[in-house]
Structure formats: C-alpha cells, structure tokens
Design an enzyme around this catalytic site. Sequence first.
Site, short mmCIF file in Angstrom:
data_model
loop_
_atom_site.label_atom_id
_atom_site.label_comp_id
_atom_site.label_asym_id
_atom_site.label_seq_id
_atom_site.Cartn_x
_atom_site.Cartn_y
_atom_site.Cartn_z
N ASP A 1 -33.66 34.02 37.96
CA ASP A 1 -34.67 34.07 36.91
C ASP A 1 -33.95 34.25 35.58
O ASP A 1 -32.85 34.81 35.54
CB ASP A 1 -35.59 35.29 37.09
CG ASP A 1 -36.63 35.09 38.19
OD1 ASP A 1 -36.67 34.01 38.79
OD2 ASP A 1 -37.38 36.05 38.44
N MET A 2 -34.56 33.81 34.49
CA MET A 2 -33.96 34.08 33.18
C MET A 2 -34.76 35.20 32.51
O MET A 2 -35.99 35.15 32.46
CB MET A 2 -33.97 32.82 32.31
CG MET A 2 -33.22 32.98 31.02
SD MET A 2 -31.47 33.47 31.22
CE MET A 2 -30.71 31.88 31.55
N LYS B 1 -33.44 38.65 39.62
CA LYS B 1 -33.12 38.91 38.21
C LYS B 1 -31.75 39.60 38.18
O LYS B 1 -31.55 40.58 38.91
CB LYS B 1 -34.17 39.81 37.58
CG LYS B 1 -35.46 39.09 37.29
CD LYS B 1 -36.38 39.94 36.44
CE LYS B 1 -37.58 39.15 35.95
NZ LYS B 1 -38.21 38.26 36.93
N ARG C 1 -34.47 25.23 36.66
CA ARG C 1 -35.93 25.44 36.69
C ARG C 1 -36.36 25.54 35.23
O ARG C 1 -35.95 26.48 34.53
CB ARG C 1 -36.26 26.74 37.42
CG ARG C 1 -37.72 27.16 37.23
CD ARG C 1 -37.91 28.66 37.41
NE ARG C 1 -37.69 29.07 38.77
CZ ARG C 1 -37.45 30.34 39.10
NH1 ARG C 1 -37.38 31.29 38.19
NH2 ARG C 1 -37.26 30.66 40.36
P1 FDA Z 1 -49.28 28.07 29.64
O1 FDA Z 1 -49.11 29.55 29.51
O2 FDA Z 1 -49.45 27.26 28.40
O3 FDA Z 1 -50.47 27.81 30.62
C1 FDA Z 1 -50.95 26.51 30.94
C2 FDA Z 1 -52.23 26.67 31.74
O4 FDA Z 1 -51.92 27.30 33.00
C3 FDA Z 1 -53.25 27.60 31.11
O5 FDA Z 1 -54.07 26.93 30.21
C4 FDA Z 1 -53.99 28.12 32.33
O6 FDA Z 1 -54.92 27.15 32.75
C5 FDA Z 1 -52.91 28.24 33.36
N1 FDA Z 1 -52.32 29.59 33.43
C6 FDA Z 1 -51.12 29.95 32.96
N2 FDA Z 1 -50.87 31.25 33.23
C7 FDA Z 1 -51.94 31.72 33.86
C8 FDA Z 1 -52.29 32.99 34.41
N3 FDA Z 1 -51.48 34.04 34.35
N4 FDA Z 1 -53.50 33.12 35.01
C9 FDA Z 1 -54.32 32.06 35.10
N5 FDA Z 1 -54.03 30.84 34.58
C10 FDA Z 1 -52.87 30.66 33.99
N6 FDA Z 1 -40.38 32.88 32.65
C11 FDA Z 1 -39.19 33.38 32.25
O7 FDA Z 1 -39.05 33.79 31.09
N7 FDA Z 1 -38.13 33.42 33.11
C12 FDA Z 1 -38.23 32.95 34.39
O8 FDA Z 1 -37.26 33.00 35.14
C13 FDA Z 1 -39.47 32.42 34.81
N8 FDA Z 1 -39.63 31.95 36.07
C14 FDA Z 1 -40.79 31.31 36.40
C15 FDA Z 1 -40.94 30.72 37.66
C16 FDA Z 1 -42.08 30.02 37.97
C17 FDA Z 1 -42.17 29.36 39.32
C18 FDA Z 1 -43.12 29.90 37.02
C19 FDA Z 1 -44.36 29.09 37.31
C20 FDA Z 1 -43.02 30.51 35.80
C21 FDA Z 1 -41.88 31.24 35.48
N9 FDA Z 1 -41.76 31.89 34.27
C22 FDA Z 1 -40.54 32.41 33.91
C23 FDA Z 1 -42.96 32.13 33.43
C24 FDA Z 1 -43.12 31.05 32.38
O9 FDA Z 1 -42.09 31.15 31.43
C25 FDA Z 1 -44.47 31.20 31.66
O10 FDA Z 1 -44.54 32.47 31.07
C26 FDA Z 1 -45.68 31.02 32.58
O11 FDA Z 1 -45.45 30.08 33.59
C27 FDA Z 1 -46.90 30.51 31.77
O12 FDA Z 1 -46.58 29.30 31.15
P2 FDA Z 1 -47.16 27.86 31.59
O13 FDA Z 1 -46.01 26.94 31.62
O14 FDA Z 1 -47.88 27.95 32.85
O15 FDA Z 1 -48.04 27.41 30.39
#
Ligand code: FDA
Length: 292
Positions: free
Chosen positions: A117-118, A83, A166
């Site tokens: 990261d953002m 970050k 990403r």
């Molecule tokens: P969503 O939240 O809609 O979840 C989809 C499904 O995934 C859920 O229904 C559940 O089944 C499962 N799930 C999601 N989160 C879960 C949890 N905590 N525990 C259990 N199950 C869960 N954000 C940001 O602002 N800046 C960044 O740099 C990054 N970097 C980043 C890297 C990587 C590798 C990932 C995977 C994520 C990020 N994020 C991020 C976080 C991202 O913005 C987001 O907040 C989370 O990934 C949750 O969003 P989903 O896309 O998973 O969808």
Amino acid sequence: MCLISVGSVQFLLSFARQWVAGVEAEDAIGRSREANSLGMGAIVNLLGEHYGRKDKVEATAREYESLLADMRGLGLDACISIKLTQLGLSISEGYCREVMARLLEGCRKTGIFLWLDMEGSEYTSATLRIYRKCLESWPEIGVALQANLRRTEEDLRSLLPEGVIRLCKGAYRENPSLSFRKRADVDESYRGLMHILFEDGERFALATHDDRLIHEGLALQKKHSCELEFQMLLGVRDPLKRELKSLGHRVLEYIPYGPEWLPYFSRRIRERPGNLITMFRSFVGTQQRPLL
Ligand code: FDA
C-alpha cells in the site's frame, strides 16, 4: 461510562463491517472465500500503521506469515497487501527491509503475491526504494501509486515496465505543493497516468470505483494488450464488480480486517460523508439498507 463506550464501539464496528471483514484473521479468510465464490480474487490487509515498537512489528509479520500459510492451505485465490509502517518503516528503513525480506520468503514459498500500500507522502520515496529492492528478489510484488501526488508521473515512468502498479487516487490529505487537491485535477491526473500504464505497462491494476475512469480503462484495454485487473474495496460498488466480472474481467476485492479498524473506517466515511446518514438511519432503526 465504560459500558457506554464498549457499546458505542460495538455499534460502530457493526456498521464498519460493510468495509471491514472483522477483527480476526478468520473473518478475512471467510470474506476471501465469499469473494472467491463470486469469481473475485481477494487482497487481504491487516489494518494498522505507524508502529514504533519492534514487538508490534514482529507480531504483525507473524500474522501475515500465518495468513500466507492459510491462503495456500485453503487454496484461496488471494494475496496480501501491507503497509510498510506496520512492518518497521517507522523504526528504520534498514529494519523494515529485514522484515520484508523474511515476509517475501514466505510469499516465495507459498507463491502468493504481495502488494505494498502507499501511505502519506512522507513515506513515498522510502516505499519506492524498498519496493525496488524487493523486486530484485521476488517479482510477484506490486506497489500502489497515488494520482493525487504531483510526483507520481515521474515515479510511474521510472518503475515501468518491470514494476507492477496499482493505480489509486490517494487517500491521504497532502500539502498543495505536493498534491492536486481538486477532485477534477486528481481525476485528470489519474486519467493521464492510466494512459501511461496502458502504453508502457505490462501488468497493472486500476484501483478505483469511478465509473468514468473504469469505462475509459475498458476502452483503452481494447487497444492495448496487457494484464489488467480491477481492484475495489470490500463493501463498495458491488453491482459494478459483478458487471465487470460478467464482462470477463479480473476483479479483486480489497479485504481489510483487524482490531485497528477505526482509522480505515474514518477514511471511508470521509470519502463519502453520505454514509454517515446511512449509519444514523440504521442507528434509529429504519429499514434502509447501507449504501451500495
Ligand atoms: P472517488 O472517491 O471519486 O469515488 C468514485 C465513486 O465511487 C463515488 O462517486 C462513489 O459512487 C463510489 N465510492 C467511492 N468511495 C466510496 C465509499 N467509501 N463508499 C461508498 N461509495 C464509494 N489509497 C492510498 O492512498 N494508498 C493505497 O495503497 C490505496 N490502496 C487502495 C486499494 C484499493 C483496492 C482501492 C480500491 C483503493 C485504494 N486506495 C488507496 C484508496 C483510494 O486512493 C481512494 O481513496 C478510494 O478508492 C476512493 O477513490 P475512488 O477512486 O474510488 O474515487
């Protein structure tokens, strides 16, 4: 009083270990080895943000440099994700660029990829300025873009095709004038951005655990030739990671660690409040395993 709070912290940490490798770098290295043994790459992040003191920034940069050396020495399939506010952006953009230039030198020597990261939207423009600058001297650097921000389509188009993106939904609560707030709108935005990536991008990562978006991504990949990877957080949707691996896709696990694990842990709980129930069950001693 002191004993209670130490005990509470220990209890919370034992639960947080589902998402956080631990407090020390060796914990993150251990989890990276595990990810590698399952055929996944590792993305290691030292937790911490908004550092206003240079000594803290310098210590963080040294820790990342030492991680790079360890990853290289151990031959891990791993990269780092940082970050910018932990590397000087909260102090000044110029200072942050200096620190980044040094860290990128370490990446160049070890051949290790670096992700930015953002963070919250107040840092988006500065992060992208620094990203563009870094890209001039080291191509193995990528940046996260957030589908919940209204500006992201423009940012994405301006970064392609050179930028390595990403795509994530966005973890920060933003002002409605800047962001989509409804889940359906964020998902729709993600879908649109993903289509742009497949059409105009050459190398990018889908960072989501969302089945529907992942399946759509898999369908798009059949029509476009690109270097795609799936990135997911440590402790989230392990069966889905295995499924993607078994289909021959590249999967990377994002492995955070460090003493400042609490804000990250809180974000994961906020995303899925059901995890609190799991935590409570484990606290009162039922045999229920943590979700996922
Ligand atoms: P969503 O939240 O809609 O979840 C989809 C499904 O995934 C859920 O229904 C559940 O089944 C499962 N799930 C999601 N989160 C879960 C949890 N905590 N525990 C259990 N199950 C869960 N954000 C940001 O602002 N800046 C960044 O740099 C990054 N970097 C980043 C890297 C990587 C590798 C990932 C995977 C994520 C990020 N994020 C991020 C976080 C991202 O913005 C987001 O907040 C989370 O990934 C949750 O969003 P989903 O896309 O998973 O969808």
